[in-house]
Enzyme design. Sequence first.
Site, PDB file in Angstrom:
ATOM      1  N   CYS A 258      41.932  40.321  38.135  1.00  0.00           N
ATOM      2  CA  CYS A 258      40.964  41.400  37.874  1.00  0.00           C
ATOM      3  C   CYS A 258      40.615  41.529  36.392  1.00  0.00           C
ATOM      4  CB  CYS A 258      41.447  42.701  38.487  1.00  0.00           C
ATOM      5  SG  CYS A 258      41.231  42.681  40.263  1.00  0.00           S
ATOM      6  N   HIS A 344      42.667  41.220  44.415  1.00  0.00           N
ATOM      7  CA  HIS A 344      44.106  41.478  44.383  1.00  0.00           C
ATOM      8  C   HIS A 344      44.862  40.673  45.435  1.00  0.00           C
ATOM      9  CE1 HIS A 344      44.348  44.730  41.400  1.00  0.00           C
ATOM     10  NE2 HIS A 344      43.105  44.992  41.781  1.00  0.00           N
ATOM     11  N   GLU A 346      47.938  40.289  45.619  1.00  0.00           N
ATOM     12  CA  GLU A 346      49.182  40.988  45.963  1.00  0.00           C
ATOM     13  C   GLU A 346      48.940  42.087  46.997  1.00  0.00           C
ATOM     14  OE1 GLU A 346      47.262  43.887  43.388  1.00  0.00           O
ATOM     15  OE2 GLU A 346      47.395  41.701  43.377  1.00  0.00           O
TER      16      GLU A 346
END
Length: 373
Positions: A258, A344, A346
């Site tokens: 990001c 993202h 994760e």
Amino acid sequence: MKYQTRKKALILLADGTIFYGKAVGNKEGSAFGEVCFNTGMTGYQEIFTDPSYFGQIMVATNAHIGNYGVNKDEVESEGIKIAGLVVRNFSYHYSREAADDSLENFLNKNNLLAISDVDTRALVSYIRDNGAMNAVISTEVDNIEGLKKQLAEVPDMHGLELASKVSTKEPYFFGNENAKYKISALDLGIKKNILRRLSERDCYIKVFPYDATFSEMEAFGPDGFFISNGPGDPEPLSNAIQVVKEILEKEVPMFGICLGHQILALANGISTYKMHHGHRGINHPIMNLVTGKGEITSQNHGFAINREQAEAHPDIEITHMHLNDHTASGIRMKNKPAFSVQYHPEASPGPHDASYLFDQFIESIEKHKLQTA
């Protein structure tokens, strides 16, 4: 029914548009920030505690918020990071066995102003048409002119440096100190689940403040560098850009997520820009241009990199593309072990389609070790 006589409230946008609602609980006052919306059906606690949302008033598009309470393990930082919350229906009661507390108590503990009973469908539609802008949520419904004057003083997100507001003040460690790999991470607003994903892959991470120098990060003797997500405009982060330039000069493996993705672009002379209303949700479609496979991803960003400049850069390859608007969602360097993505992997909340990117980072570290042995 609790709070039958809740106070009237409103959200006032920078262009003068007003939507009315009611205060959540008995909290009063005003909260300022850039209004944005997230389309996720679940994961509100992770969203509220994500440092990337610092300075933003969150509008939840899901009609019911709070119905499954909160859990102490479902946070992405220490405390709530959003500036305020706007919802359609706020659930004061929850029915999840794993919950530790109600969302109402969680908001009160973090001193967050929230308003409900807002026509969020109309509000989100308005933001989509007119763009993200500064706003205020308030119980001062009879002080419109005063709120307008205060709102006019709130700085615009474009050009605003916010990483310093959420970054750690001192370096700290995460994971097993006897792990196989050592990672130096630059904290621009890092999510806890990123650290968990790296730790699961046998990494010991030293997390550095946003203004740490390359020499400070290199002194840890890392096998790789990580540049985190975070809030605000990437362009003012001159120190982070310089750190990435020095990482690239040393040709050590680097992974950015990001804001870290935007910093890698800026370090290569590729500009960034503020998006009309950004990408925030947990079902954004991405095409991996290297494998030809699609991914459903979790996203949260209001800035993007200049795709035309990335395509023209001799040392940059665009690896991922957002299928809704064709923004460049991933890049890698052709001549150095550095790559990044504008979403993202994760998750937390969201799907795990992109978790392979952490494995790719480890593979890059292993390859670099063989080459330098």
